[in-house]
Write a protein that holds these residues in place. Sequence first.
Motif, PDB file in Angstrom:
ATOM      1  N   CYS A   1       0.673  -1.213  -0.118  1.00  0.00           N
ATOM      2  CA  CYS A   1       0.215   0.045   0.443  1.00  0.00           C
ATOM      3  C   CYS A   1       1.259   0.755  -0.109  1.00  0.00           C
ATOM      4  CB  CYS A   1      -0.985   0.517   1.345  1.00  0.00           C
ATOM      5  SG  CYS A   1      -0.125   0.610   2.694  1.00  0.00           S
TER       6      CYS A   1
ATOM      7  N   SER B   1       5.982  -2.766   0.865  1.00  0.00           N
ATOM      8  CA  SER B   1       5.515  -4.420   1.014  1.00  0.00           C
ATOM      9  C   SER B   1       6.007  -4.813   1.967  1.00  0.00           C
ATOM     10  CB  SER B   1       6.029  -4.735  -0.547  1.00  0.00           C
ATOM     11  OG  SER B   1       7.276  -5.092  -0.792  1.00  0.00           O
TER      12      SER B   1
ATOM     13  N   SER C   1      -3.000  -3.901  -3.098  1.00  0.00           N
ATOM     14  CA  SER C   1      -2.771  -4.705  -3.524  1.00  0.00           C
ATOM     15  C   SER C   1      -2.156  -5.591  -2.783  1.00  0.00           C
ATOM     16  CB  SER C   1      -1.518  -3.725  -4.308  1.00  0.00           C
ATOM     17  OG  SER C   1      -1.075  -4.435  -5.646  1.00  0.00           O
TER      18      SER C   1
ATOM     19  N   TYR D   1       0.180  -9.425  -3.989  1.00  0.00           N
ATOM     20  CA  TYR D   1       1.061  -9.519  -4.862  1.00  0.00           C
ATOM     21  C   TYR D   1       0.696 -11.404  -4.996  1.00  0.00           C
ATOM     22  CZ  TYR D   1       4.176 -11.511  -8.666  1.00  0.00           C
ATOM     23  OH  TYR D   1       4.797 -11.992  -9.289  1.00  0.00           O
TER      24      TYR D   1
ATOM     25  N   ARG E   1      -1.571  -9.698 -10.109  1.00  0.00           N
ATOM     26  CA  ARG E   1      -2.369  -8.272  -8.323  1.00  0.00           C
ATOM     27  C   ARG E   1      -3.193  -8.587  -8.781  1.00  0.00           C
ATOM     28  NH1 ARG E   1       1.765  -5.773  -6.602  1.00  0.00           N
ATOM     29  NH2 ARG E   1       3.151  -5.732  -7.402  1.00  0.00           N
TER      30      ARG E   1
ATOM     31  N   GLU F   1      -5.876  -5.614  -6.866  1.00  0.00           N
ATOM     32  CA  GLU F   1      -6.497  -4.258  -6.179  1.00  0.00           C
ATOM     33  C   GLU F   1      -7.929  -4.621  -5.306  1.00  0.00           C
ATOM     34  OE1 GLU F   1      -3.843  -2.051  -6.569  1.00  0.00           O
ATOM     35  OE2 GLU F   1      -3.162  -3.712  -7.998  1.00  0.00           O
TER      36      GLU F   1
END
Length: 151
Positions: free
Chosen positions: A24, A31, A85, A87, A94, A96
């Motif tokens: 974010c 991350s 986000s 991943y 990814r 959202e």
Amino acid sequence: MDYAPCAIGKAVYSRPYLDVVLACSYGRHESFPVDALIDTGSDLCIFDWAIAHTMGFDPRAVGEASELRGLGSPDPQPSRIVPVSLYVPRLKRRFEVHAEFCQIAKGLGVAAILGHHGFLDQIAVTFHRGEYFEIVDDQPGQPISHLKVVR
């Protein structure tokens, strides 16, 4: 990841976990890797306050106020909606998500939950009797990726 044993009381259950990287725009860490429980009974993707604090931000200062029910408590829990986000390295994809951050009851033994809105509504998961699960990612315009996760 895979099915991981989890003790609840005296019983031991297998739970489907997946390695994800949460990102974010808030905080000092862009991350953060986390083992997340795939929970088909959860409407939302939910993360414990501790994950936000480890990433260096207070979701209560940046997110939209909300309330959650469940999570090991009969009472509504204050939460905050924060855009993040996710991943998934094994899918190379990814997602959202507008995730909910809250205090998850310690007895649940989980700090990250992948629910329907933003995650399970975009993929197909098949569970095979606690032995393994498969994820089929059917992104429009992309080849279907198929992931079999075995313990």
